[in-house]
Design an enzyme around this catalytic site. Structure first.
Site, PDB file in Angstrom:
ATOM      1  CG  LEU A 144      -1.989  -1.153   1.221  1.00  0.00           C
ATOM      2  CD1 LEU A 144      -2.782  -1.036   2.518  1.00  0.00           C
ATOM      3  CD2 LEU A 144      -2.751  -1.321   0.181  1.00  0.00           C
ATOM      4  CG  HIS A 159      -3.403   1.407  -2.324  1.00  0.00           C
ATOM      5  ND1 HIS A 159      -1.718   1.246  -2.284  1.00  0.00           N
ATOM      6  CD2 HIS A 159      -4.033   0.504  -3.021  1.00  0.00           C
ATOM      7  CE1 HIS A 159      -1.721   0.389  -3.375  1.00  0.00           C
ATOM      8  NE2 HIS A 159      -2.914  -0.060  -3.895  1.00  0.00           N
ATOM      9  CD  GLN A 206      -6.165  -8.082 -10.922  1.00  0.00           C
ATOM     10  OE1 GLN A 206      -7.127  -8.182 -10.439  1.00  0.00           O
ATOM     11  NE2 GLN A 206      -5.473  -6.951 -10.814  1.00  0.00           N
ATOM     12  N   GLY A 257      -9.376   4.103  -7.640  1.00  0.00           N
ATOM     13  CA  GLY A 257      -8.646   5.167  -8.319  1.00  0.00           C
ATOM     14  C   GLY A 257      -8.676   5.455  -9.439  1.00  0.00           C
ATOM     15  CG  MET A 304       2.260   7.768  -5.183  1.00  0.00           C
ATOM     16  SD  MET A 304       1.692   7.861  -3.295  1.00  0.00           S
ATOM     17  CE  MET A 304       2.467   9.265  -2.861  1.00  0.00           C
TER      18      MET A 304
HETATM   19  P1  AMP Z   1      -4.155  -1.853  -6.744  1.00  0.00           P
HETATM   20  O1  AMP Z   1      -3.559  -2.351  -5.300  1.00  0.00           O
HETATM   21  O2  AMP Z   1      -2.817  -1.417  -7.625  1.00  0.00           O
HETATM   22  O3  AMP Z   1      -4.918  -3.041  -7.244  1.00  0.00           O
HETATM   23  O4  AMP Z   1      -4.960  -0.740  -6.558  1.00  0.00           O
HETATM   24  C1  AMP Z   1      -6.233  -0.783  -5.469  1.00  0.00           C
HETATM   25  C2  AMP Z   1      -7.072   0.541  -5.956  1.00  0.00           C
HETATM   26  O5  AMP Z   1      -6.310   1.632  -5.421  1.00  0.00           O
HETATM   27  C3  AMP Z   1      -7.288   0.735  -7.493  1.00  0.00           C
HETATM   28  O6  AMP Z   1      -8.801   1.009  -7.152  1.00  0.00           O
HETATM   29  C4  AMP Z   1      -6.628   1.533  -7.785  1.00  0.00           C
HETATM   30  O7  AMP Z   1      -6.882   2.486  -9.000  1.00  0.00           O
HETATM   31  C5  AMP Z   1      -6.309   2.713  -6.565  1.00  0.00           C
HETATM   32  N1  AMP Z   1      -4.996   3.534  -6.875  1.00  0.00           N
HETATM   33  C6  AMP Z   1      -3.682   2.712  -7.094  1.00  0.00           C
HETATM   34  N2  AMP Z   1      -2.743   3.910  -7.340  1.00  0.00           N
HETATM   35  C7  AMP Z   1      -3.668   4.972  -6.955  1.00  0.00           C
HETATM   36  C8  AMP Z   1      -3.092   6.125  -7.097  1.00  0.00           C
HETATM   37  N3  AMP Z   1      -1.992   6.831  -7.147  1.00  0.00           N
HETATM   38  N4  AMP Z   1      -3.981   7.345  -6.626  1.00  0.00           N
HETATM   39  C9  AMP Z   1      -5.332   6.950  -6.365  1.00  0.00           C
HETATM   40  N5  AMP Z   1      -5.709   5.595  -6.280  1.00  0.00           N
HETATM   41  C10 AMP Z   1      -4.686   4.594  -6.747  1.00  0.00           C
END
Ligand code: AMP
Length: 281
Positions: free
Chosen positions: A33, A37, A61, A147, A184
């Site tokens: 994280l 996140h 995925q 995100g 990020m």
């Molecule tokens: P992930 O762990 O990469 O699957 O991301 C989990 C959630 O966090 C997803 O909805 C992503 O779009 C969101 N997320 C990842 N990076 C960012 C970021 N830099 N800014 C905002 N949300 C993010």
């Protein structure tokens, strides 16, 4: 914060919460994280009585030559970040989410996935839709948080929720960036120092698109060519795609007119694939 690994246990807990009238905000993640996140968690806390975060690196995925095995994982660190902020952390093993002979799969309309990231990652969005359907059925949240960084994912999720009549609200939160503008991402740790320095060009190219648009340029091709030029000034950048699409349908647009568009890109630095986007206007 309570750590739950068992599917039936979290189902039982959420049933209890909902029967007492408490609202549940859900933030699905793959862990490792960062502040992106945490911004979703913060939003979920503002809007709900209870916040549940899941950490699950979802095998379906990832394509066969992608980074499922080496995707960064650090549960201890993630737990520390979330401690005292969220109510439940759901960390299922693969066999809590998938049956041994899984027979369910998703087909998503070509229009949504034969573009942007779907072209080079055909398994990705069907896998995302499958795991989110399972997680939504387990958690039954009032709201789920995503995100904008993964823009195509937000479109797929909104279509999934409306098409399958999930009784939940999809909340999309803005992209959180490093000081130099790089979005990020858990995958940023893969970047070498030199790649990391060069990667800030992605945000600069999106800002160039915004400047061109605000100065009156409407033609997608002109904007895309200038972005390409800028990105390719960095020796380690290999462009997968730069597209300008209708923000709702993801159809490519030749000219930016009244409807909102997303300027989206995916660029490889070495073996690391980075994505980013902005909305215009
Ligand atoms: P992930 O762990 O990469 O699957 O991301 C989990 C959630 O966090 C997803 O909805 C992503 O779009 C969101 N997320 C990842 N990076 C960012 C970021 N830099 N800014 C905002 N949300 C993010």
């Amino acid at each position: 914060m309570k750590l739950i690994k068992n599917r039936l246990e979290i189902i039982r807990i959420v049933k209890g919460l909902r029967s007492r009238g408490q609202t549940v905000g859900f933030v699905p993640t793959m862990g490792f994280l960062h502040d992106g996140h945490l911004s979703l968690v913060k939003k979920a806390k503002e809007q709900n009585d209870i916040v549940i975060v899941s950490i699950f690196v979802n095998p379906t995925q990832f394509g066969p030559n992608e980074d499922f095995e080496k995707y960064p994982r650090d549960l201890e660190h993630d737990q520390k970040l979330l401690e005292g902020i969220v109510d439940y952390l759901f960390v299922p093993s693969v066999d809590q989410v998938y049956l041994e002979n899984e027979t369910v799969g998703f087909k998503i309309a070509d229009e949504l996935v034969n573009c942007l990231c779907g072209v080079t990652r055909p398994e990705h969005f069907p896998g995302v839709a499958l795991v989110l359907t399972k997680l939504f059925n387990i958690i039954r949240p009032n709201r789920a948080y995503f995100g904008q960084k993964d823009f195509q994912q937000t479109v797929v999720v909104k279509n999934l929720v409306s098409g399958l009549f999930f009784d939940l609200e999809v909340v999309v939160c803005p992209t959180v960036r490093e000081k130099d503008g790089l979005a990020m991402s858990s995958r940023n740790v893969y970047l070498s120092l030199k790649e990391r320095v060069q990667a800030k060009i992605l945000y600069q190219s999106l800002m160039l698109a915004k400047d061109l648009f605000e100065a009156g340029e409407e033609k997608s091709e002109v904007i895309i060519q200038k972005m390409k030029q800028l990105i390719l000034s960095q020796s380690l950048a290999k462009i997968d795609y730069i597209n300008i699409c209708d923000a709702e349908t993801l159809f490519g647009v030749e000219k930016i007119e009244k409807r909102q568009v997303v300027v989206a890109l995916a660029v490889n630095f070495g073996r690391t694939r980075l994505i980013d986007n902005i909305l215009l206007p």
